[in-house]
Every structure is written in structure tokens, then in C-alpha cells.
Design a protein around this motif. Structure first.
Motif, short mmCIF file in Angstrom:
data_model
loop_
_atom_site.label_atom_id
_atom_site.label_comp_id
_atom_site.label_asym_id
_atom_site.label_seq_id
_atom_site.Cartn_x
_atom_site.Cartn_y
_atom_site.Cartn_z
N UNK A 107 0.85 -1.19 0.00
CA UNK A 107 0.00 0.00 0.00
C UNK A 107 0.88 1.24 0.00
N UNK A 108 0.27 2.36 -0.39
CA UNK A 108 0.93 3.66 -0.34
C UNK A 108 -0.12 4.70 0.03
N UNK A 109 0.29 5.72 0.78
CA UNK A 109 -0.61 6.85 1.06
C UNK A 109 -0.53 7.79 -0.12
N UNK A 110 -1.69 8.04 -0.72
CA UNK A 110 -1.73 8.81 -1.96
C UNK A 110 -2.72 9.96 -1.82
N UNK A 111 -2.27 11.16 -2.19
CA UNK A 111 -3.14 12.33 -2.26
C UNK A 111 -3.84 12.30 -3.60
N UNK A 112 -5.16 12.18 -3.56
CA UNK A 112 -5.97 12.23 -4.78
C UNK A 112 -6.55 13.62 -4.92
N UNK A 113 -6.71 14.06 -6.14
CA UNK A 113 -7.32 15.34 -6.45
C UNK A 113 -7.99 15.16 -7.81
N UNK A 114 -9.28 15.45 -7.89
CA UNK A 114 -10.00 15.23 -9.13
C UNK A 114 -9.44 16.04 -10.30
N UNK A 115 -8.59 17.03 -10.02
CA UNK A 115 -7.95 17.80 -11.07
C UNK A 115 -6.73 17.14 -11.65
N UNK A 116 -6.27 16.06 -11.00
CA UNK A 116 -5.09 15.34 -11.48
C UNK A 116 -5.53 14.24 -12.44
#
Length: 120
Positions: A107-116
């Protein structure tokens, strides 16, 4: 037309037009971004998906992902990977944050952003 604020973009409505039910915490690919199902979404139903925030996502083992690494959602692996991916994957869907993900990690901690993101 007048610009009008509707709501924050972290939780969005999603209509499940797929042939399978979506379970809470499943990844949902929506064009050029990914989101996490906030609820179970039966076929044909509308449910909530989360497109902004930090999530623990499955990671393909065998690749280290230091904090700051841009990741791709691999549809076939159902995990984040490093690299451009293949047709149907979502390139640049998020960034590894807070902790480095070692090669052996799943697993990895991932910052999601709908603009990406860009659909491969």
C-alpha cells in the motif's frame, strides 16, 4: 451564464453505469480521474465517491515510491504504479505523501485530487 458555486468537490455523486456493483472503498475510474466509493453503489444506482484527500491505496509490489512520487492507477493491477501505464489506466492520478512506500509494501498513502490525472 453566471458562475455559481455548488458545493465542495471532495464528495461527488456517481451513477454506477457499469455491469457490476461497486463496494465501499473500491476505486472508481471516472474519465481522467479516480475516486474512492464512499458507499456501496448497486448497478444503476447513485452513490457518493470521494475524489479529494489522502487515501491508503493498493500498490504494486516491487517498486519503491518515495513521498512526492506521481502515480498511475493501473486498471489491470487494481493498484498504483509508477510510469505511464497502458490504455485505460489513469496517469498522474495522485502523489505519494507522508511516508515513503518501500518496494515490498503493498500500500501507499496517496493524495488524490480530481484535477489530477490523464486517461491513457
Amino acid at each position: 451564464m453566471t458562475t455559481r458555486y455548488i458545493k465542495p468537490g471532495d464528495a461527488l455523486n456517481y451513477t454506477n453505469a457499469t455491469a457490476a456493483a461497486i463496494a465501499v472503498n473500491d476505486i472508481v475510474v471516472v474519465g481522467s480521474y479516480i475516486a474512492v466509493a464512499a458507499t456501496n453503489i448497486p448497478i444503476g444506482a447513485i452513490g457518493s465517491i470521494l475524489g479529494d484527500g489522502v487515501f491508503t491505496l493498493p500498490k504494486k509490489a516491487g517498486t519503491a515510491m518515495p513521498a512526492g512520487t506521481k502515480v498511475t492507477w493501473s486498471v489491470s493491477d487494481k493498484a498504483v504504479i509508477v510510469g505511464a501505464g497502458v490504455t485505460g489506466d489513469v496517469f498522474g492520478c495522485g502523489v505519494v505523501v507522508e511516508n515513503d512506500a518501500a518496494s515490498a509494501d503493498t500500500t501507499a498513502r496517496v493524495l488524490l485530487d480530481t484535477g489530477m490525472g490523464t486517461k491513457v
